[in-house]
Design a protein around this motif. Structure first.
Motif, PDB file in Angstrom:
ATOM      1  N   GLU A  35       0.806  -1.226   0.000  1.00 35.34           N
ATOM      2  CA  GLU A  35       0.000   0.000   0.000  1.00 35.34           C
ATOM      3  C   GLU A  35       0.836   1.271   0.000  1.00 35.34           C
ATOM      4  O   GLU A  35       0.307   2.358  -0.235  1.00 35.34           O
ATOM      5  CB  GLU A  35      -0.931  -0.013   1.209  1.00 35.34           C
ATOM      6  N   ASN A  78       4.996   3.167  -0.714  1.00 41.47           N
ATOM      7  CA  ASN A  78       6.105   3.169  -1.662  1.00 41.47           C
ATOM      8  C   ASN A  78       7.399   3.015  -0.864  1.00 41.47           C
ATOM      9  O   ASN A  78       8.100   3.985  -0.583  1.00 41.47           O
ATOM     10  CB  ASN A  78       6.132   4.475  -2.469  1.00 41.47           C
ATOM     11  N   GLY A 138      -8.418   4.454   2.075  1.00 42.02           N
ATOM     12  CA  GLY A 138      -7.108   4.453   1.450  1.00 42.02           C
ATOM     13  C   GLY A 138      -6.496   5.827   1.281  1.00 42.02           C
ATOM     14  O   GLY A 138      -5.318   5.942   0.943  1.00 42.02           O
ATOM     15  N   GLN A 139      -7.289   6.870   1.517  1.00 46.22           N
ATOM     16  CA  GLN A 139      -6.782   8.239   1.406  1.00 46.22           C
ATOM     17  C   GLN A 139      -6.294   8.792   2.742  1.00 46.22           C
ATOM     18  O   GLN A 139      -5.863   9.938   2.812  1.00 46.22           O
ATOM     19  CB  GLN A 139      -7.887   9.155   0.850  1.00 46.22           C
ATOM     20  N   ASN A 152       5.166   8.695   1.493  1.00 44.93           N
ATOM     21  CA  ASN A 152       5.339   7.418   0.797  1.00 44.93           C
ATOM     22  C   ASN A 152       5.722   6.290   1.747  1.00 44.93           C
ATOM     23  O   ASN A 152       5.430   5.127   1.499  1.00 44.93           O
ATOM     24  CB  ASN A 152       6.416   7.556  -0.279  1.00 44.93           C
ATOM     25  N   GLN A 212       0.379  -0.898  -5.020  1.00 41.27           N
ATOM     26  CA  GLN A 212      -0.548   0.156  -5.416  1.00 41.27           C
ATOM     27  C   GLN A 212       0.157   1.377  -6.015  1.00 41.27           C
ATOM     28  O   GLN A 212      -0.459   2.146  -6.746  1.00 41.27           O
ATOM     29  CB  GLN A 212      -1.372   0.590  -4.199  1.00 41.27           C
ATOM     30  N   PRO A 236       0.903   4.355  -4.812  1.00 45.23           N
ATOM     31  CA  PRO A 236       0.073   5.552  -4.641  1.00 45.23           C
ATOM     32  C   PRO A 236       0.868   6.834  -4.897  1.00 45.23           C
ATOM     33  O   PRO A 236       2.091   6.878  -4.713  1.00 45.23           O
ATOM     34  CB  PRO A 236      -0.343   5.471  -3.165  1.00 45.23           C
ATOM     35  N   GLN A 237       0.181   7.850  -5.350  1.00 47.25           N
ATOM     36  CA  GLN A 237       0.793   9.156  -5.564  1.00 47.25           C
ATOM     37  C   GLN A 237       0.757   9.923  -4.239  1.00 47.25           C
ATOM     38  O   GLN A 237      -0.292  10.402  -3.823  1.00 47.25           O
ATOM     39  CB  GLN A 237       0.047   9.924  -6.656  1.00 47.25           C
ATOM     40  N   ARG A 238       1.874   9.994  -3.569  1.00 49.94           N
ATOM     41  CA  ARG A 238       1.938  10.653  -2.266  1.00 49.94           C
ATOM     42  C   ARG A 238       2.985  11.751  -2.271  1.00 49.94           C
ATOM     43  O   ARG A 238       3.970  11.681  -3.005  1.00 49.94           O
ATOM     44  CB  ARG A 238       2.242   9.628  -1.168  1.00 49.94           C
TER      45      ARG A 238
END
Length: 239
Positions: free
Chosen positions: A95, A97, A174-175, A146, A128, A130-132
């Motif tokens: 979930e 990075n 998830g946010q 991340n 996933q 994710p863009q963090r």
């Protein structure tokens, strides 16, 4: 002081009334894994790694926040629990990075160590990516979302020990993410005292000093327990 007796993995152990199951397992010299828990801070049971089986209960219970009771029979390392813990660690990696090779906490990371403990060498779940964001607005510290696993150690140490309450949790599902102040850049939060306690207790490379580079972060997770004990005993040190 009242004492209760319970059974942990076939071993009878006596603990003070009001003790948690985690304290009981420690009294029995049984190592139950944790990531969100930290001595000196109130438990929140967010990482779910300390789940144990209690005979008579239909669900797994978090050892850090479940009170020990007279006559309890507790199991800490059954096949089911081992699988649940490994799955939880796999999800942490999937979930976020987490690129250990370039992380400031490499070789000093509790999540990395936990992967070894539970026997994880890969994730069965799709990553996933994710863009963090990364918040480098503070003159001394940086927050890299991340690498955050939402253990809330930073939230609790800032609130319970420092008394500044700079950190909190924002959004849903998830946010979810750590927010500073009123969801503003960390460097603009006037309540921050720049004490660095949040950096010291962070189990990953999510919070670090700006002077740290790859594998240079060396946190001190014992700080909250030391400060709380000193405060309770009125031993005021310059911490």
């Amino acid at each position: 002081m009242a004492v209760i007796t319970l059974n942990v993995n076939g071993q009878d152990v006596a603990v003070p009334a009001g003790a948690s199951l985690l304290e009981a397992t420690r009294a029995a010299a049984v190592d139950v894994p944790t990531l969100c828990h930290l001595d000196g801070l109130n438990p929140v049971s967010s990482c779910r790694l300390c789940l144990v089986e209690v005979e008579g209960s239909t669900k797994l219970l978090p050892a850090c926040s479940t009170a020990a009771a007279e006559g309890m029979v507790v199991h800490t390392h059954t096949p089911q629990l081992r699988e649940v813990r490994r799955m939880a660690v796999e999800l942490f990696f999937a979930e976020g990075n987490h690129v250990c090779a370039v992380c400031v906490a490499n070789t000093h990371c509790e999540l990395q160590d936990m992967a070894v403990t539970v026997g994880m060498d890969h994730s069965r779940f799709p990553y996933q990516y994710p863009q963090r964001s990364v918040d480098a607005s503070h003159p001394q510290f940086t927050l890299d979302h991340n690498r955050c696993i939402l253990c809330t150690r930073c939230v609790r140490v800032c609130d319970e020990i420092e008394g500044a309450h700079v950190w909190d949790i924002g959004s849903r599902g998830g946010q979810c993410h750590i927010v500073a102040g009123l969801d503003e850049p960390w460097g603009q939060v006037q309540a921050c005292t720049s004490c660095g306690k949040c950096v010291e207790v962070c189990p990953t490379g999510a919070l670090f000093r700006n002077t740290d580079t790859t594998a240079e972060k060396q946190p001190d997770a014992s700080l909250p327990a030391l400060l709380r004990t000193a405060r309770d005993q009125r031993r005021w040190h310059n911490q």
